[in-house]
Design an enzyme around this catalytic site. Structure first.
Site, PDB file in Angstrom:
ATOM      1  CB  VAL A 145      97.444 -14.331  88.553  1.00 33.85           C
ATOM      2  CG1 VAL A 145      97.073 -13.038  87.834  1.00 33.85           C
ATOM      3  CG2 VAL A 145      97.661 -14.077  90.036  1.00 33.85           C
ATOM      4  CG  HIS A 198     102.287 -15.321  86.505  1.00 31.03           C
ATOM      5  ND1 HIS A 198     100.974 -15.665  86.248  1.00 31.03           N
ATOM      6  CD2 HIS A 198     102.607 -15.944  87.664  1.00 31.03           C
ATOM      7  CE1 HIS A 198     100.526 -16.448  87.207  1.00 31.03           C
ATOM      8  NE2 HIS A 198     101.502 -16.645  88.083  1.00 31.03           N
ATOM      9  CG  HIS A 226     106.606 -17.870  89.598  1.00 30.80           C
ATOM     10  ND1 HIS A 226     106.204 -17.231  90.750  1.00 30.80           N
ATOM     11  CD2 HIS A 226     105.481 -18.305  88.990  1.00 30.80           C
ATOM     12  CE1 HIS A 226     104.890 -17.279  90.837  1.00 30.80           C
ATOM     13  NE2 HIS A 226     104.421 -17.931  89.779  1.00 30.80           N
ATOM     14  CG  ASP A 238     105.763 -13.498  94.394  1.00 29.94           C
ATOM     15  OD1 ASP A 238     105.214 -13.408  95.521  1.00 29.94           O
ATOM     16  OD2 ASP A 238     105.303 -14.173  93.470  1.00 29.94           O
TER      17      ASP A 238
END
Length: 125
Positions: free
Chosen positions: A106, A110, A112, A39
């Site tokens: 976004v 995704h 994390h 990130d």
């Protein structure tokens, strides 16, 4: 700003552009199903994002439309990254934000991976 995860996929989002190598990333893993990278604004000592190669807005979109092979490949990629980064012991956090209430920023699914230190409570009380 959080996004509406029910909108159509935007192929100009930052992760779509990253997958096309239009913008750089510090990749730690990639295969036919997923790409993982650091990130750019880490929230923990280890903060890696894992994204599927397919055009999926959110976890909900992915679980509804992805093939069984895509789902299995993505989940295995997440596990591989956690193991390769040494996060399994002593532990890590896995997070996928979906929609405005979930804080998704976004419009590309995704996940994390956070680790490298004690992370504390998951949600503020």
């Amino acid at each position: 700003m959080p996004i509406d995860a029910t909108l159509p996929y935007d192929d100009q989002n930052i992760f779509a552009r990253l997958l096309r190598d239009e913008i750089p990333s510090r990749r730690v893993y990639e295969d036919d199903w997923a790409v993982a990278f650091h990130d750019i604004a880490p929230a923990a000592p280890v903060h890696i994002l894992v994204i599927p190669r397919g055009s999926y807005v959110s976890w909900d979109d992915f679980s509804a439309r992805a093939s069984a092979d895509e789902i299995a490949g993505f989940v295995r990629a997440v596990g591989h990254v956690a193991r390769a980064q040494g996060l399994v012991e002593p532990g890590y956090r896995l997070l996928a934000n979906t929609g405005p209430h979930g804080g998704q920023e976004v419009p590309h699914l995704h996940v994390h991976l956070f680790g490298g230190a004690p992370l504390g409570m998951m949600l503020a009380r």
